[in-house]
Design a protein around this motif. Structure first.
Motif, PDB file in Angstrom:
ATOM      1  N   GLY A 187     -11.467   7.765  -2.638  1.00 10.27           N
ATOM      2  CA  GLY A 187     -10.119   7.338  -2.985  1.00 10.27           C
ATOM      3  C   GLY A 187     -10.218   6.171  -3.952  1.00 10.27           C
ATOM      4  O   GLY A 187     -10.948   6.230  -4.947  1.00 10.27           O
ATOM      5  N   MET A 188      -9.514   5.091  -3.669  1.00 11.98           N
ATOM      6  CA  MET A 188      -9.522   3.924  -4.563  1.00 11.98           C
ATOM      7  C   MET A 188     -10.761   3.087  -4.294  1.00 11.98           C
ATOM      8  O   MET A 188     -10.853   2.365  -3.304  1.00 11.98           O
ATOM      9  N   ALA A 206      -0.228   0.879  -3.985  1.00  9.57           N
ATOM     10  CA  ALA A 206      -1.176   1.888  -3.524  1.00  9.57           C
ATOM     11  C   ALA A 206      -2.067   1.342  -2.420  1.00  9.57           C
ATOM     12  O   ALA A 206      -2.307   2.000  -1.405  1.00  9.57           O
ATOM     13  N   VAL A 207      -2.544   0.121  -2.592  1.00 10.97           N
ATOM     14  CA  VAL A 207      -3.426  -0.487  -1.594  1.00 10.97           C
ATOM     15  C   VAL A 207      -2.679  -0.693  -0.274  1.00 10.97           C
ATOM     16  O   VAL A 207      -3.248  -0.511   0.810  1.00 10.97           O
ATOM     17  N   GLY A 213      -6.292  -1.104   4.371  1.00  8.27           N
ATOM     18  CA  GLY A 213      -5.673  -2.235   3.693  1.00  8.27           C
ATOM     19  C   GLY A 213      -6.390  -2.783   2.484  1.00  8.27           C
ATOM     20  O   GLY A 213      -6.110  -3.901   2.051  1.00  8.27           O
ATOM     21  N   ARG A 214      -7.288  -2.000   1.885  1.00 10.59           N
ATOM     22  CA  ARG A 214      -8.007  -2.511   0.714  1.00 10.59           C
ATOM     23  C   ARG A 214      -8.636  -1.350  -0.047  1.00 10.59           C
ATOM     24  O   ARG A 214      -8.729  -0.228   0.462  1.00 10.59           O
ATOM     25  N   VAL A 243     -13.836   9.833   1.446  1.00 11.92           N
ATOM     26  CA  VAL A 243     -14.150   8.419   1.671  1.00 11.92           C
ATOM     27  C   VAL A 243     -13.063   7.617   0.967  1.00 11.92           C
ATOM     28  O   VAL A 243     -13.192   7.211  -0.186  1.00 11.92           O
ATOM     29  N   ASP A 244     -11.943   7.417   1.676  1.00 12.41           N
ATOM     30  CA  ASP A 244     -10.771   6.851   0.987  1.00 12.41           C
ATOM     31  C   ASP A 244      -9.991   5.843   1.832  1.00 12.41           C
ATOM     32  O   ASP A 244      -8.843   5.542   1.534  1.00 12.41           O
ATOM     33  N   GLY A 245     -10.609   5.326   2.888  1.00 12.14           N
ATOM     34  CA  GLY A 245      -9.910   4.363   3.724  1.00 12.14           C
ATOM     35  C   GLY A 245      -8.763   4.954   4.507  1.00 12.14           C
ATOM     36  O   GLY A 245      -7.942   4.227   5.071  1.00 12.14           O
ATOM     37  N   GLY A 246      -8.668   6.287   4.526  1.00 12.90           N
ATOM     38  CA  GLY A 246      -7.639   6.956   5.311  1.00 12.90           C
ATOM     39  C   GLY A 246      -6.370   7.321   4.567  1.00 12.90           C
ATOM     40  O   GLY A 246      -5.446   7.859   5.177  1.00 12.90           O
TER      41      GLY A 246
END
Length: 250
Positions: A187-188, A206-207, A213-214, A243-246
């Motif tokens: 992701g980001m 977006a964050v 949260g990041r 792999v995008d922090g969810g």
């Protein structure tokens, strides 16, 4: 710990960002690394690999040029005698409104991001098949399935979605020969790419939607790539690991 002792890895687009982090992560686990990129910083990354006690080879390679890819693979074999892992990370990230997107710009993104992965994969196949062992990791993107924070990416999204389809089918072709191929779908990731195409306000919005949260760090993605490039992932192939922090789960 992952063990890459006596293993040789090629990382494309390794001069900066995810590619650089991956090259250094593999070196830290004992791999000799071939650092390829069109950017001159590839030499600095190769130096950093050697500082970690491993051998390195820095090569200027445009992955959209089949001849350059084949020459790089041949030079790798001449230097190290084998190729155990390939990380198809090289890519470009231009933006364009769909109505203004030229055929030339569309084709350039497909050539680098998708066809380049095909060229590199095809070039290492004979060696990996002869060895009866190989690990290939393709770097896709959440943009290939969901664009939540920027438009104007039709060509990029198409190329990254193509990486997932390529991975799934190639896994069937390569599996019987002891070669696995998987994709990571980031992701980001904080490589500076988002800042080039989005405003601060868009990035903050977006964050804020990401469950952790990041943005992710390149090293966090490199950890996942290293696993898929290792012997530890022996029963994983054709997979696309997000792999995008969810963010794609909400």
């Amino acid at each position: 710990m992952l063990d890459f002792t006596d293993r040789v890895a090629i990382v494309t687009g390794a001069a900066r960002g995810i590619g650089k982090a991956t090259a250094l992560r593999l070196a830290e686990e004992g791999a000799d690394v071939v650092v390829t990129d069109v950017a001159a910083e590839r030499d600095d990354v190769a130096d950093a690999v050697e500082e970690r006690g491993q051998s390195a080879l820095a090569l200027e390679v445009d992955v959209s040029d089949e001849a350059e890819v084949e020459a790089a693979v041949e030079e790798t074999i001449e230097e190290f005698g084998r190729i155990d892992a390939l990380v198809n990370n090289a890519g470009i990230f231009p933006t364009a409104d769909l109505a203004a997107l030229s055929a030339e710009d569309w084709q350039r993104v497909i050539d680098v991001n998708l066809t380049g992965a095909f060229y590199c994969t095809q070039a290492v196949c004979p060696t990996m098949r002869e060895q009866g062992y190989g690990r290939i990791v393709n770097v896709s993107s959440a943009a290939g399935g969901r664009v939540g924070w920027a438009g104007n990416l039709a060509h990029y999204a198409a190329s990254k979605a193509g990486m997932v389809g390529f991975t799934r089918s190639a896994a069937i072709d390569l599996g019987p020969d002891g070669v696995t191929i998987n994709a990571v779908v980031p992701g980001m990731i904080d490589t500076g790419a988002a800042e080039r195409v989005s405003s601060d306000e868009e990035i903050e919005a977006a964050v804020s939607a990401i469950p952790v949260g990041r943005q992710g760090d390149p090293e966090e993605l490199a950890n996942v790539i290293a696993f898929l490039a290792s012997e530890a992932s022996s029963y994983v192939t054709g997979a696309s690991l997000v792999v995008d922090g969810g963010i794609t789960k909400v």
